[in-house]
Design an enzyme around this catalytic site. Structure first.
Site, short mmCIF file in Angstrom:
data_model
loop_
_atom_site.label_atom_id
_atom_site.label_comp_id
_atom_site.label_asym_id
_atom_site.label_seq_id
_atom_site.Cartn_x
_atom_site.Cartn_y
_atom_site.Cartn_z
N CYS A 191 -5.82 0.27 -10.78
CA CYS A 191 -4.45 0.57 -9.85
C CYS A 191 -3.16 0.02 -10.85
CB CYS A 191 -4.52 0.28 -8.70
SG CYS A 191 -5.78 1.20 -7.45
N HIS A 233 1.65 4.34 -2.78
CA HIS A 233 1.77 5.91 -2.88
C HIS A 233 2.82 6.58 -3.32
CE1 HIS A 233 -2.22 6.18 -0.90
NE2 HIS A 233 -1.79 5.57 0.42
N HIS A 240 -5.93 6.77 -2.73
CA HIS A 240 -6.82 5.69 -2.35
C HIS A 240 -7.75 5.21 -3.31
CE1 HIS A 240 -5.31 6.81 1.89
NE2 HIS A 240 -4.92 5.59 1.71
N CYS A 241 -7.96 3.96 -3.27
CA CYS A 241 -8.97 3.23 -4.31
C CYS A 241 -10.29 2.94 -3.55
CB CYS A 241 -8.34 1.96 -4.84
SG CYS A 241 -9.27 1.13 -6.12
N CYS A 255 -6.15 -3.86 -7.82
CA CYS A 255 -6.89 -3.81 -8.62
C CYS A 255 -6.60 -3.75 -9.88
CB CYS A 255 -8.30 -3.04 -8.28
SG CYS A 255 -8.08 -1.31 -8.44
N HIS A 299 0.80 -1.11 0.04
CA HIS A 299 0.09 0.06 0.08
C HIS A 299 0.80 1.26 -0.12
CE1 HIS A 299 -3.58 2.57 1.28
NE2 HIS A 299 -2.70 2.99 1.82
N GLU A 300 1.87 1.31 1.11
CA GLU A 300 2.71 2.52 1.25
C GLU A 300 3.51 2.72 -0.31
OE1 GLU A 300 1.49 4.61 2.98
OE2 GLU A 300 0.44 3.44 4.22
N CYS A 355 -9.21 -3.70 -3.22
CA CYS A 355 -7.72 -3.42 -3.74
C CYS A 355 -6.96 -2.97 -2.63
CB CYS A 355 -8.00 -2.40 -4.55
SG CYS A 355 -6.41 -1.36 -5.10
#
Length: 173
Positions: free
Chosen positions: A168, A134, A140-141, A165, A130-131, A146
């Protein structure tokens, strides 16, 4: 792409392995593990009894040898007015951080029948992916499955998948 994991404090080998494995799997990147670093000076806020996440991002960006760098700590982090954060990254930056402190909750609310250690490993994997997402420019999705979905509680972390997903994925891969 090369991602350097910067352990801050005494981070167990299993956490470093899971983080490295997840990044390789999702982003097909090279991953190195940096030498362990001490907690950045000035990061601790005694009034909150927590650590400023920004200080760890700055450390990762400064000492990491990758195009993208992620600090991993077991200290409790916060950012601005938020009570806590699991991680933080600046959009399209080169530094980021995750904290395992609040990922170690033993229960996932009955979401699965996995062991506590497997649930913890899954959370670590999802948060590093996740990070770093970014830092690659992903916001954010809205897709709750996702990995880039905003997750303010461990329950939401547990519900989402480790992968990006399709939408993304098309933006970064």
């Amino acid at each position: 792409m090369h991602v350097d994991i910067v352990p801050v404090g005494d981070i167990p080998a299993v956490v470093k392995r899971e983080a490295s494995s997840a990044l390789r799997s999702v982003y097909d990147c090279d991953v190195t593990i940096h030498d362990t670093r001490p907690i950045p000076d000035g990061a601790y806020d005694p009034a909150r009894e927590q650590y400023r996440a920004e200080e760890f991002i700055e450390l990762a960006g400064r000492v990491g040898s990758g195009e993208k760098n992620i600090a991993i700590t077991d200290n409790d982090l916060y950012y601005r007015r938020r009570n806590y954060v699991f991680g933080l990254a600046y959009l399209s930056g080169n530094g980021s951080v995750i904290s395992t402190y609040r990922l170690q909750t033993s229960s996932d609310g009955g979401f699965s029948n996995k062991s506590a250690s497997d649930i913890f490993s899954d959370r670590v994997r999802k948060e590093v992916v996740h990070e770093i997402g970014h830092t690659l420019g992903l916001e954010h999705c809205d897709n709750s499955r996702c990995v880039m979905n905003f997750s303010p509680t461990v329950r939401e972390v547990d519900v989402k998948e480790e992968n990006l997903c399709g939408s993304c994925q098309r933006l970064v891969l």
